[in-house]
Write an enzyme that holds these catalytic residues in place. Structure first.
Site, mmCIF file in Angstrom:
data_model
loop_
_atom_site.group_PDB
_atom_site.id
_atom_site.type_symbol
_atom_site.label_atom_id
_atom_site.label_comp_id
_atom_site.label_asym_id
_atom_site.label_seq_id
_atom_site.Cartn_x
_atom_site.Cartn_y
_atom_site.Cartn_z
ATOM 1 N N SER A 41 0.802 -1.222 0.000
ATOM 2 C CA SER A 41 0.000 0.000 0.000
ATOM 3 C C SER A 41 0.840 1.280 0.000
ATOM 4 C CB SER A 41 -0.965 0.026 1.175
ATOM 5 O OG SER A 41 -0.290 0.262 2.383
ATOM 6 N N LYS A 84 0.658 4.629 6.788
ATOM 7 C CA LYS A 84 -0.053 5.478 5.827
ATOM 8 C C LYS A 84 0.521 6.888 5.867
ATOM 9 C CE LYS A 84 -2.868 2.160 4.846
ATOM 10 N NZ LYS A 84 -2.514 1.341 3.725
#
Length: 176
Positions: A41, A84
């Site tokens: 990701s 993230k």
């Protein structure tokens, strides 16, 4: 050996073990830890199995800022840490239109993105004490765009990634 000498020896050994263990636990809990990247990701910033250094102290002193790479817990995910990037700050509106990310209607230039996501999303309104997070690989990231994750409350942010430890060729401070 007399009892007093034996007791003194035991206390010395105990202190030699207990003090470093307590120091390591305090450092790990309040100052610094490591996180392993799991999945794609955050490509191309991080690859799976990269090891990163995480400052736990950063957000006890300063508020999170846009562009910082963080470790966070998703609500309901227990102790699992996710990596993230902070995109939206409290009170902002975030949306993606035609491959471009907008914050409060102004385009956000993202030099770290190498894989463009053409799927529009938003607008999302970021609440008080919340942050909108995205993975750098938008086509393969479960993040704030998904209802089961949503905005990340500040209390779920575990720390700021500031150093890449492994693999050796990536050794260095992290931008963001």
């Amino acid at each position: 050996m007399n009892k007093e000498k034996v007791l003194k020896e035991i206390v010395e050994w105990a202190l030699t073990i207990i003090i470093p263990v307590l120091a390591a636990l305090l450092i790990h809990t309040y100052l610094f830890t490591f996180a392993r990247v799991d999945g794609g990701s955050m490509l191309d910033t991080f690859h799976s199995n990269n090891i990163t250094g995480v400052s736990r102290l950063e957000f006890r002193i300063h508020d999170p800022q846009r562009g910082q790479i963080i470790t966070c817990h998703y609500p309901g995910e227990g102790k699992t840490l996710f990596i993230k990037r902070i995109i939206g700050l409290p009170g902002e509106t975030v949306e993606l239109k035609e491959g471009k990310l907008y914050i409060n209607g102004e385009e956000l230039v993202e030099t770290y993105i190498t894989r463009i996501d053409e799927r529009d999303f938003g607008p999302y309104q970021v609440g008080e004490d919340e942050y909108f997070v995205l993975g750098d690989n938008r086509n393969n990231s479960e993040d704030s765009r998904y209802a089961d994750i949503g905005m990340i409350k500040k209390r779920y942010i575990a720390g700021k990634i500031w150093f890449t430890c492994a693999p050796f060729e990536k050794l260095g401070f992290t931008k963001g």
